[in-house]
Scaffold this motif. Structure first.
Motif, PDB file in Angstrom:
ATOM      1  N   PHE A  43       7.922  21.507  -5.748  1.00 47.30           N
ATOM      2  CA  PHE A  43       6.785  21.619  -6.676  1.00 47.30           C
ATOM      3  C   PHE A  43       7.009  22.710  -7.719  1.00 47.30           C
ATOM      4  N   ASP A  44       7.955  23.607  -7.446  1.00 53.73           N
ATOM      5  CA  ASP A  44       8.171  24.705  -8.389  1.00 53.73           C
ATOM      6  C   ASP A  44       9.500  24.571  -9.126  1.00 53.73           C
ATOM      7  N   SER A  45      10.010  23.339  -9.191  1.00 52.17           N
ATOM      8  CA  SER A  45      11.285  23.141  -9.870  1.00 52.17           C
ATOM      9  C   SER A  45      11.020  22.707 -11.311  1.00 52.17           C
ATOM     10  N   LEU A  46      10.851  21.423 -11.550  1.00 53.80           N
ATOM     11  CA  LEU A  46      10.507  20.960 -12.892  1.00 53.80           C
ATOM     12  C   LEU A  46       9.006  20.680 -12.917  1.00 53.80           C
ATOM     13  N   THR A  47       8.313  21.228 -13.907  1.00 52.15           N
ATOM     14  CA  THR A  47       6.853  21.068 -13.909  1.00 52.15           C
ATOM     15  C   THR A  47       6.351  20.160 -15.042  1.00 52.15           C
ATOM     16  N   ASP A  48       7.268  19.543 -15.779  1.00 46.71           N
ATOM     17  CA  ASP A  48       6.820  18.567 -16.775  1.00 46.71           C
ATOM     18  C   ASP A  48       6.317  17.325 -16.055  1.00 46.71           C
ATOM     19  N   VAL A  49       5.248  16.754 -16.546  1.00 44.76           N
ATOM     20  CA  VAL A  49       4.600  15.636 -15.857  1.00 44.76           C
ATOM     21  C   VAL A  49       5.561  14.474 -15.598  1.00 44.76           C
ATOM     22  N   THR A  50       6.543  14.301 -16.478  1.00 46.47           N
ATOM     23  CA  THR A  50       7.484  13.198 -16.317  1.00 46.47           C
ATOM     24  C   THR A  50       8.649  13.526 -15.381  1.00 46.47           C
ATOM     25  N   HIS A  51       8.741  14.763 -14.928  1.00 44.76           N
ATOM     26  CA  HIS A  51       9.902  15.189 -14.134  1.00 44.76           C
ATOM     27  C   HIS A  51       9.518  15.816 -12.801  1.00 44.76           C
ATOM     28  N   LEU A  52       8.289  15.595 -12.367  1.00 41.20           N
ATOM     29  CA  LEU A  52       7.812  16.240 -11.143  1.00 41.20           C
ATOM     30  C   LEU A  52       8.664  15.852  -9.934  1.00 41.20           C
ATOM     31  N   GLY A  53       8.904  16.821  -9.090  1.00 43.46           N
ATOM     32  CA  GLY A  53       9.707  16.561  -7.890  1.00 43.46           C
ATOM     33  C   GLY A  53       8.858  16.466  -6.637  1.00 43.46           C
ATOM     34  N   LYS A  63      -2.826  14.061  -5.051  1.00 45.53           N
ATOM     35  CA  LYS A  63      -2.211  12.893  -5.701  1.00 45.53           C
ATOM     36  C   LYS A  63      -2.608  12.913  -7.166  1.00 45.53           C
ATOM     37  N   LYS A  64      -1.796  13.554  -7.964  1.00 51.28           N
ATOM     38  CA  LYS A  64      -2.188  13.839  -9.341  1.00 51.28           C
ATOM     39  C   LYS A  64      -0.937  14.055 -10.180  1.00 51.28           C
ATOM     40  N   PHE A  65      -0.984  13.701 -11.447  1.00 49.98           N
ATOM     41  CA  PHE A  65       0.121  14.001 -12.356  1.00 49.98           C
ATOM     42  C   PHE A  65      -0.102  15.386 -12.955  1.00 49.98           C
ATOM     43  N   TYR A  66       0.397  16.382 -12.287  1.00 49.10           N
ATOM     44  CA  TYR A  66       0.304  17.754 -12.804  1.00 49.10           C
ATOM     45  C   TYR A  66       1.210  17.886 -14.023  1.00 49.10           C
ATOM     46  N   ASP A  67       0.873  18.817 -14.896  1.00 45.30           N
ATOM     47  CA  ASP A  67       1.722  19.010 -16.076  1.00 45.30           C
ATOM     48  C   ASP A  67       1.822  20.486 -16.436  1.00 45.30           C
ATOM     49  N   LEU A 115       0.829  -1.215   0.000  1.00 41.94           N
ATOM     50  CA  LEU A 115       0.000   0.000   0.000  1.00 41.94           C
ATOM     51  C   LEU A 115       0.856   1.255   0.000  1.00 41.94           C
ATOM     52  N   SER A 116       1.930   1.275   0.788  1.00 43.38           N
ATOM     53  CA  SER A 116       2.735   2.499   0.827  1.00 43.38           C
ATOM     54  C   SER A 116       3.419   2.752  -0.507  1.00 43.38           C
ATOM     55  N   ILE A 117       3.727   1.694  -1.227  1.00 39.95           N
ATOM     56  CA  ILE A 117       4.385   1.876  -2.531  1.00 39.95           C
ATOM     57  C   ILE A 117       3.375   2.280  -3.596  1.00 39.95           C
ATOM     58  N   PHE A 118       2.312   1.508  -3.722  1.00 38.56           N
ATOM     59  CA  PHE A 118       1.450   1.677  -4.890  1.00 38.56           C
ATOM     60  C   PHE A 118       0.280   2.643  -4.679  1.00 38.56           C
ATOM     61  N   SER A 119      -0.180   2.777  -3.438  1.00 38.73           N
ATOM     62  CA  SER A 119      -1.415   3.563  -3.280  1.00 38.73           C
ATOM     63  C   SER A 119      -1.159   5.066  -3.340  1.00 38.73           C
ATOM     64  N   ASN A 120       0.098   5.483  -3.432  1.00 39.01           N
ATOM     65  CA  ASN A 120       0.380   6.916  -3.543  1.00 39.01           C
ATOM     66  C   ASN A 120       0.794   7.342  -4.942  1.00 39.01           C
ATOM     67  N   ILE A 121       0.687   6.432  -5.882  1.00 39.43           N
ATOM     68  CA  ILE A 121       0.957   6.775  -7.284  1.00 39.43           C
ATOM     69  C   ILE A 121      -0.348   7.264  -7.907  1.00 39.43           C
ATOM     70  N   PRO A 122      -0.343   8.481  -8.472  1.00 44.04           N
ATOM     71  CA  PRO A 122      -1.575   8.982  -9.077  1.00 44.04           C
ATOM     72  C   PRO A 122      -2.089   8.057 -10.188  1.00 44.04           C
ATOM     73  N   SER A 123      -3.382   8.067 -10.389  1.00 47.54           N
ATOM     74  CA  SER A 123      -4.043   7.324 -11.474  1.00 47.54           C
ATOM     75  C   SER A 123      -3.961   5.817 -11.328  1.00 47.54           C
ATOM     76  N   LEU A 124      -3.461   5.340 -10.216  1.00 42.89           N
ATOM     77  CA  LEU A 124      -3.345   3.901 -10.026  1.00 42.89           C
ATOM     78  C   LEU A 124      -4.360   3.470  -8.972  1.00 42.89           C
ATOM     79  N   THR A 125      -5.241   2.571  -9.350  1.00 41.55           N
ATOM     80  CA  THR A 125      -6.240   2.076  -8.408  1.00 41.55           C
ATOM     81  C   THR A 125      -5.704   0.838  -7.705  1.00 41.55           C
ATOM     82  N   VAL A 126      -5.651   0.885  -6.401  1.00 43.06           N
ATOM     83  CA  VAL A 126      -5.189  -0.280  -5.652  1.00 43.06           C
ATOM     84  C   VAL A 126      -6.385  -0.959  -5.003  1.00 43.06           C
TER      85      VAL A 126
END
Lengths: 587, 587
Positions: free
Chosen positions: B386-396, B554-558, A400-411
């Motif tokens: 959150f204000d460093s890299l804002t590309d969805v693949t590089h979020l910090g 918990k979201k993939f911002y872009d 749960l700690s690994i997967f449930s905090n990834i956005p868009s992933l339903t656990v």
């Protein structure tokens, strides 16, 4: 019995033996393997095949000055017997002393706690580089099976060793032509070419990357091994010693069926029959039937596994029956996840299955390749339970700690047979994004009657007042028990909820509870930190609702008794009832 | 200007061009690259070097029927210009339309959102397998740089492609003899051998693994590329087309200094000078000086990076000055983490540094190889903001949810210059286990006076009453501002705390707060789920203390505006003050 082994109290004693005695030692070690494995089970064929190699390692090198790093370390039993730990194999009352993996707490001859694959070369490059910086002279030896070579980390390690380490580093590739199940991938063509040419093929993946190379045609012949290791010992840069061994050597049944005997429960030596009673209905059985049935009926379904069909009881015949709908990528979790993203984008419907502890290696691919891309991939992860595997390297409590905090992933956390099937249906047919199903490890014990169709995030199984019990997955049965006891003891009916969707809040249900509940307790089959309960505590943080989370501590537990652990954590029913009494002031 | 490029509205238009026009198109594309890059920056040399290859791909194949998968996709600008998106390069008012990476939301010619390395072959094997199952005829093309090849996922993908895919799959290896910084590893010996032999060396890592192979000596010659791709198009099984290109081709400064021009800020085309003002003191500068100084003064210190020295401003001269105390493992985060565990066990003191988003690839190695083994390894991770890299693949923004739930791992969040130095000292000299330091991305703005010596888990900077503000890392300054405003507006002094140890509870401090505080708010520079604040909410869950967590969803911002996002999330100071007023009933 154990005539020679009895004389071995440290590696120094191995060096004193004649060739004939070394061979007798090999025989004794195999007897000791039989002794332990028939009685308590464990990794079997990998150890039978590596007996001579590990004897030769201790004959040529000088542990603990020289450093051995075993990959997975499931094959390190002979090494353990030679380094003061033979009692863990020959004396049934002392089996518990030996973890079954290398373990620095057991012996100075073990450097790392290891249980996941493909790490040994990387670890060894670190030891070698540290030696370069310190100016040391010890030898560093990584021992890795051909199966583990397909893992990206092993290949990253080889790449590094091939040009960035400028001193002696010995990589023994134990090629037994088998992974956990059969091997998969182009690497194995080259290993075959090398074996067939006696190591002389011009196309050689090791020398191509700058490594020295030595081939041992009979890797179960101690003398050849001693010669090769002695030569390698003097190499001035990293060298691969490619040894051709027989997995299961000396145990006829295992030689014949390497996959079935990779790991075993206690068994009868003569017949090979398992001597412990088998569980009734297990989640694995349900999953296996589901996968086989899907492959028959769903045109676009593909089952993908990083070499773990056995963990889902999928036999060779099962796999063959699935044809191209079964893909084994070899031990390569990253590839499994990313390939599944590609499969989904290409119009197929992939289900990736393995044990939860191994899938954490693909955190990045699940987040980036799968979830950012909204790829319709389902992960079915086994042994995601605190009472499944209890070795520190194989814990199923972090899912749960690994997967449930990834956005868009339903656990999803199934609590019963029909819930598991319902969740697989939902993930494959109704969800259009990615799902992880955290499957309890063993027997199905809870709620055989309950179903799942995805229409509720959290399912209220019993409506009540004052106290709400949110009990996940296999812990649902604990919630049920507590609910019953609350009614008996305190005279009111609490609300009982199965939150099948463990990665998200069912705000409607949670808000509704505020009306006539003062306390919510969460029960989860894993570590509390980063898991389900903390999301509930945060949700109610600024309200009048009190929340208490039950689950494991953020800790690397090792070989514990599950029920005892629950008591220690105050999670047994009596302790929880006391908490409820205190928090609801039921005096 | 853009005479030919102006005519290109889809790949179909490329196919109509003569060889001379194709060359003119390459010239136009380079002009468009200059136009965008001089004005807004971005990935530079990778695009200049891949212009001809991407033109030839569109000439030979038919996207979107045929599928292109670009590795990292930072080199896909030419592809984008050829697929209806040239405005994003030639029209400054429309630059924002183009993300700088492949993006399915922009075009049907892009299959995946990609930003991490070494994924393309794995993704392509999935597309190829799906095609086999469906019975399709489209061609699948993966385009991967030599630098990305060292990543384990890429090697897992090659292994798979070499024997498990039984149909056409084209892997273009764009060999420009450069990674982000210089390449590292044995792979590059073989690529060199192949280049020097015109592709004829008998030792060939690709054919060894069962792949077909084709070499193009001049990978910036469109005609050669068209010939090779045409041949590859008809291969009956996976084929590697190894093309030898010049990174930065057509931009003299970049050809000369490939590393400096891998990625760039806006610059003057003639002089190469950066045209935006540089930040004052940055965390990167502090980290760079710290690393260089440590390497000079600490015998056992080793700095390890997966090819990201540039992200810490460590120039080639800096690296050389560190001698053997600097180890670049190439793009291979798993190797970096596991090697560091080996270094620590071998008596060295490793510091692993890279961007936080890339280190997630080593989740498993950090958990298993490092933390289970109690290895003394320090990870210094950049752009964890959150204000460093804002590309969805590089979020910090996922650092806390990933790392703070791993047992035995201390996660530290510096809030100032002296805190960063203090935390590095503590992690390297006082902690005997593993640490992760989540470094804010940019300029140092908060508390230049405050220090850190590890004596407090949470540091109470201001003692007060009623309200406790726990503000992490770069968000400390927000906490400070809120504290000031609370005093001004509501007339009482709140408590203000900097919880440097973000992965653990300071129970003493937290319990003490219960005495005279009613509300605790947490402010964190990342996603709330699985992070710091939820641990606080859980801690206080069964007490009278109310808790409100502030952070990202918990979201993939872009590609968002950071300040605007805070307002949307109700995290701007005014919104937080309103919450405080409501929750403390300050009417």
């Amino acid at each position: 019995m154990y005539d020679i082994l009895n004389k071995i109290n440290s590696p120094e004693d191995v060096k004193k033996l004649s060739v004939i005695e070394l061979k007798e030692l090999a025989r004794d070690i195999r007897e000791a393997l039989f002794n332990r494995l028939t009685k308590i089970g464990g990794h079997c064929a990998p150890n039978f095949g590596a007996v001579e190699a590990e004897i030769a390692m201790h004959y040529v090198f000088s542990s603990p000055k020289d450093k051995f790093v075993f990959d997975v370390s499931h094959q390190s039993y002979p090494h353990k017997m030679l380094t003061g730990r033979k009692a863990g194999y020959i004396d049934a009352s002392r089996f518990f002393e030996d973890s079954g993996y290398t373990n620095p707490e057991e012996s100075v001859h073990d450097l790392f706690n290891v249980g996941h694959t493909s790490t040994s070369i990387s670890l060894a490059t670190g030891l070698a580089k540290a030696r370069e910086i310190r100016g040391g002279t010890e030898k560093i030896v990584a021992f890795i099976g051909d199966g583990s070579l397909s893992g990206g980390e092993a290949l990253e390690g080889l790449n590094m060793a091939g040009s960035e380490i400028h001193s002696n580093l010995i990589i023994i590739v134990n090629d037994n032509q088998q992974s956990i199940s059969e091997t998969h991938g182009g690497i194995y063509r080259n290993l075959k070419e090398l074996r067939e040419s006696g190591g002389r093929a011009e196309n050689n993946m090791f020398t191509a990357w700058g490594l020295k190379y030595l081939y041992v045609p009979d890797g179960n012949d101690i003398v050849s091994l001693i010669d090769a290791f002695t030569e390698a010992k003097n190499a001035d840069r990293p060298i691969v010693v490619h040894i051709n061994t027989l997995k299961g050597k000396g145990f006829a049944l295992a030689e014949k069926n390497k996959e079935a005997w990779h790991w075993t429960l206690p068994f009868d030596r003569q017949t090979g029959e398992i001597t412990v009673p088998s569980a009734k209905t297990t989640y694995v059985q349900i999953a296996r039937e589901y996968i086989l049935n899907r492959a028959k009926t769903d045109e676009t379904f593909v089952a993908v596994t990083p070499n773990m069909p056995g963990s889902f009881s999928l036999s060779k015949a099962d796999r063959e029956s699935m044809g191209e709908k079964f893909v084994d990528v070899g031990i390569a979790e990253e590839q499994a996840a990313a390939m599944a993203a590609g499969l989904a984008k290409g119009g197929a419907k992939p289900l990736v299955f393995t044990n939860v502890t191994f899938m954490q290696r693909a955190y990045d691919q699940i987040s980036q390749d799968v979830c950012i891309n909204g790829a319709h991939v389902t992960f079915l992860l086994n042994c995601a339970a605190f009472d499944s595997l209890t070795d520190v390297t194989h814990l199923g409590i972090f899912g749960l700690s690994i997967f449930s905090n990834i956005p868009s992933l339903t656990v999803l956390t199934p609590a019963s047979k029909s819930e598991l099937a319902g969740m697989l249906d939902w993930a494959l047919d109704k969800n259009d994004g990615a799902s992880v199903i955290l499957m309890p490890g063993g027997e199905v014990t809870a709620r055989p009657q309950s179903g799942f169709d995805g229409s509720f995030r959290y399912k209220t199984e019993q409506k009540g007042e004052r106290l709400a019990i949110l009990a996940l997955g296999d812990f649902y049965k604990r919630g049920e028990e507590i609910a019953g006891r609350v009614k008996d003891k305190f005279g009111f009916t609490p609300t009982l909820i199965a939150p099948g969707f463990a990665s998200s809040l069912d705000e409607k249900t949670l808000n509704h509870l505020k009306n006539n509940h003062e306390l919510t307790i969460t029960l989860e089959d894993g570590v509390v930190d980063g898991g389900f309960g903390q999301k509930i505590a945060a949700f109610y943080g600024d309200s009048e609702m009190k929340v208490k989370n039950y689950g494991l501590k953020k800790k690397f537990y090792d070989r514990y008794s599950p029920e005892e652990l629950l008591r220690t954590l105050g999670m047994d029913t009596e302790s929880v009832l006391k908490d409820i009494q205190r928090l609801l002031r039921l005096d």
